[in-house]
Design a protein around this motif. Structure first.
Motif, PDB file in Angstrom:
ATOM      1  N   TRP A   1       8.792   0.643  -8.290  1.00 48.33           N
ATOM      2  CA  TRP A   1       8.320  -0.736  -8.258  1.00 48.33           C
ATOM      3  C   TRP A   1       6.795  -0.862  -8.241  1.00 48.33           C
ATOM      4  O   TRP A   1       6.252  -1.972  -8.345  1.00 48.33           O
ATOM      5  N   VAL A   2       6.068   0.246  -8.127  1.00 40.87           N
ATOM      6  CA  VAL A   2       4.607   0.174  -8.017  1.00 40.87           C
ATOM      7  C   VAL A   2       4.002  -0.331  -9.328  1.00 40.87           C
ATOM      8  O   VAL A   2       4.363   0.123 -10.418  1.00 40.87           O
ATOM      9  N   GLY A   3       3.048  -1.269  -9.216  1.00 43.39           N
ATOM     10  CA  GLY A   3       2.413  -1.825 -10.405  1.00 43.39           C
ATOM     11  C   GLY A   3       1.011  -2.331 -10.121  1.00 43.39           C
ATOM     12  O   GLY A   3       0.399  -1.967  -9.107  1.00 43.39           O
ATOM     13  N   PRO A   4       0.471  -3.192 -10.962  1.00 43.39           N
ATOM     14  CA  PRO A   4      -0.920  -3.650 -10.829  1.00 43.39           C
ATOM     15  C   PRO A   4      -1.211  -4.413  -9.544  1.00 43.39           C
ATOM     16  O   PRO A   4      -2.382  -4.546  -9.164  1.00 43.39           O
ATOM     17  N   LEU A   5      -0.184  -4.924  -8.889  1.00 44.74           N
ATOM     18  CA  LEU A   5      -0.412  -5.695  -7.661  1.00 44.74           C
ATOM     19  C   LEU A   5      -0.552  -4.804  -6.430  1.00 44.74           C
ATOM     20  O   LEU A   5      -0.829  -5.309  -5.338  1.00 44.74           O
ATOM     21  N   ASP A   6      -0.372  -3.500  -6.581  1.00 43.85           N
ATOM     22  CA  ASP A   6      -0.311  -2.591  -5.432  1.00 43.85           C
ATOM     23  C   ASP A   6      -1.545  -1.695  -5.347  1.00 43.85           C
ATOM     24  O   ASP A   6      -2.242  -1.460  -6.340  1.00 43.85           O
TER      25      ASP A   6
ATOM     26  N   VAL B   1       0.860  -1.183   0.000  1.00 48.03           N
ATOM     27  CA  VAL B   1       0.000   0.000   0.000  1.00 48.03           C
ATOM     28  C   VAL B   1       0.894   1.230   0.000  1.00 48.03           C
ATOM     29  O   VAL B   1       1.837   1.320   0.800  1.00 48.03           O
ATOM     30  N   ILE B   2       0.600   2.176  -0.890  1.00 46.37           N
ATOM     31  CA  ILE B   2       1.387   3.407  -1.002  1.00 46.37           C
ATOM     32  C   ILE B   2       0.442   4.586  -0.843  1.00 46.37           C
ATOM     33  O   ILE B   2      -0.581   4.669  -1.543  1.00 46.37           O
ATOM     34  N   ALA B   3       0.731   5.490   0.075  1.00 45.93           N
ATOM     35  CA  ALA B   3      -0.111   6.660   0.311  1.00 45.93           C
ATOM     36  C   ALA B   3       0.611   7.915  -0.154  1.00 45.93           C
ATOM     37  O   ALA B   3       1.787   8.125   0.170  1.00 45.93           O
ATOM     38  N   VAL B   4      -0.081   8.744  -0.917  1.00 47.25           N
ATOM     39  CA  VAL B   4       0.468  10.027  -1.338  1.00 47.25           C
ATOM     40  C   VAL B   4      -0.528  11.115  -0.944  1.00 47.25           C
ATOM     41  O   VAL B   4      -1.737  10.905  -0.894  1.00 47.25           O
ATOM     42  N   GLY B   5       0.006  12.294  -0.645  1.00 55.99           N
ATOM     43  CA  GLY B   5      -0.851  13.413  -0.271  1.00 55.99           C
ATOM     44  C   GLY B   5      -0.822  13.700   1.211  1.00 55.99           C
ATOM     45  O   GLY B   5      -0.192  12.996   2.004  1.00 55.99           O
ATOM     46  N   SER B   6      -1.516  14.741   1.582  1.00 55.10           N
ATOM     47  CA  SER B   6      -1.551  15.187   2.975  1.00 55.10           C
ATOM     48  C   SER B   6      -2.081  14.087   3.884  1.00 55.10           C
ATOM     49  O   SER B   6      -3.002  13.356   3.524  1.00 55.10           O
TER      50      SER B   6
ATOM     51  N   GLU C   1       0.395   8.534 -12.880  1.00 50.91           N
ATOM     52  CA  GLU C   1       1.350   7.431 -12.848  1.00 50.91           C
ATOM     53  C   GLU C   1       0.680   6.144 -12.361  1.00 50.91           C
ATOM     54  O   GLU C   1       0.908   5.056 -12.906  1.00 50.91           O
ATOM     55  N   ALA C   2      -0.163   6.265 -11.326  1.00 51.49           N
ATOM     56  CA  ALA C   2      -0.856   5.082 -10.809  1.00 51.49           C
ATOM     57  C   ALA C   2      -1.785   4.496 -11.858  1.00 51.49           C
ATOM     58  O   ALA C   2      -1.869   3.264 -12.026  1.00 51.49           O
ATOM     59  N   THR C   3      -2.474   5.352 -12.597  1.00 52.45           N
ATOM     60  CA  THR C   3      -3.381   4.879 -13.648  1.00 52.45           C
ATOM     61  C   THR C   3      -2.598   4.224 -14.774  1.00 52.45           C
ATOM     62  O   THR C   3      -2.975   3.156 -15.292  1.00 52.45           O
ATOM     63  N   ARG C   4      -1.486   4.836 -15.189  1.00 50.67           N
ATOM     64  CA  ARG C   4      -0.682   4.299 -16.285  1.00 50.67           C
ATOM     65  C   ARG C   4      -0.133   2.915 -15.953  1.00 50.67           C
ATOM     66  O   ARG C   4      -0.052   2.039 -16.823  1.00 50.67           O
ATOM     67  N   ARG C   5       0.216   2.713 -14.672  1.00 54.06           N
ATOM     68  CA  ARG C   5       0.812   1.428 -14.282  1.00 54.06           C
ATOM     69  C   ARG C   5      -0.239   0.381 -13.939  1.00 54.06           C
ATOM     70  O   ARG C   5       0.092  -0.758 -13.604  1.00 54.06           O
TER      71      ARG C   5
END
Length: 342
Positions: A88-93, A55-60, A113-117
């Protein structure tokens, strides 16, 4: 900036000029309820899917989510503070995007970037926003927000993560109740003799604030409060580990009871004042560090005060400490005649 004047904290005309800022502080609980009322159907509609690799969190408030999830999350968690995503972020994340403003360029880049990957995306943002648009995909869940409050958005995301079996249970209502209780006790209409937030503002008025929390969440609250104090005073309010704060305290000269302020003149350096954020964590290490801090303060006549969170679940206690500290900062700014916009 003007000298601190505690009479400003009781002057209705002065307080009226800060009504918008104080009202926003007091309405924290209301914003939490507003967001929850609008988003709860979406949150409760979530179902556990294949467990993500990470799990990757971005933002405030990404670090707040990390503080809550790390002890229990069954997969690795990363709070990513930069534009874009780790390589390393991809469809499994699963990517969490907290974008209450909705137009921040860095978050738009992360969403693209998240959508593209092909990653799964859980986004808290206004429905009609650039970030929501760029994050739209078949793998995206949008939790709509409307108040612009990062804390409220974080609570929605944490509730959603619980439904996905990735985080602990979250009661947004109990967190809102905790915020309401602080707002009532710290109201500008409660006079200084009964209002601990006003009293602590007076205590730190001529000091260099040091803020400490021993648990993960109270340390997070301490950092937020120190930031609020810096914003209204322009002083180097410091939040750090106990050992670092003890080093600052020990470097302070003891008070000279025979000093004459008229002959010696005012000292350029402000004396520290320690504010301990106590969320009720009873671990041995936390208790030992708190004792060491208080002993260090006593040895050099440095004042120490404690903000206590009382009972309740972890997030309710966190918000209690956070809001108490924010009210202290607000009243400090009012006494100094400062802007509270920061």
């Amino acid at each position: 900036m003007a000298d601190f004047d505690d009479s400003r904290l009781e002057d209705r005309e002065v307080l009226q000029t800060y009504d918008a800022e104080l009202r926003r502080l007091a309405e924290c609980g209301a914003r939490l309820r507003t967001e929850w009322f609008s988003a709860s159907n979406t949150v409760f509609g979530l179902r556990e899917e294949d467990r993500p690799r990470a799990v990757i969190a971005v933002g405030s408030e990404g670090r707040l989510i990390r503080a809550v999830l790390e002890p229990v999350c069954p997969v690795p968690f990363v709070a990513w503070p930069w534009p874009g995503l780790p390589g390393w972020v991809g469809p499994l994340d699963l990517v969490l995007i907290l974008a209450t403003e909705g137009s921040a360029p860095a978050l738009i880049e992360s969403a693209q970037e998240a959508t593209r990957r092909g990653a799964r995306i859980l986004i808290a943002a206004p429905e009609a926003s650039s970030v929501a648009e760029f994050a739209a995909s078949r793998s995206t869940t949008l939790v709509g927000t409307s108040t612009g409050d990062p804390l409220a958005a974080a609570m929605l995301v944490l509730a959603a993560l619980h439904e996905l079996h990735l985080g602990p249970p979250v009661s947004v209502e109990s967190v809102a109740d905790a915020a309401d209780m602080v707002a009532e006790a710290a109201s500008p209409f409660v006079d200084l003799s009964s209002n601990s937030a006003k009293g602590l503002a007076c205590a730190v008025a001529d000091a260099q604030p040091l803020v400490w929390g021993g648990s993960v969440l109270s340390a997070r609250a301490a950092r937020r409060v120190a930031s609020a104090l810096r914003a209204v005073t322009g002083r180097a309010a410091l939040s750090a580990d106990a050992d670092d704060l003890i080093a600052v305290i020990r470097a302070t000269e003891p008070v000279n009871p025979f000093a004459d302020p008229f002959e010696d003149g005012p000292k350029a350096d402000r004396r520290p004042c320690l504010l301990i954020m106590d969320d009720g964590e009873s671990g041995v290490d936390v208790a030992r560090a708190a004792t060491a801090l208080r002993v260090a303060c006593d040895r050099v006549d440095v004042r120490s005060d404690t903000l206590q969170a009382g009972d309740g679940e972890d997030l309710a206690r966190y918000v209690t400490l956070l809001q108490k500290g924010r009210f202290v900062a607000a009243y400090l700014g009012i006494g100094l005649g400062a802007s509270l916009d920061g």
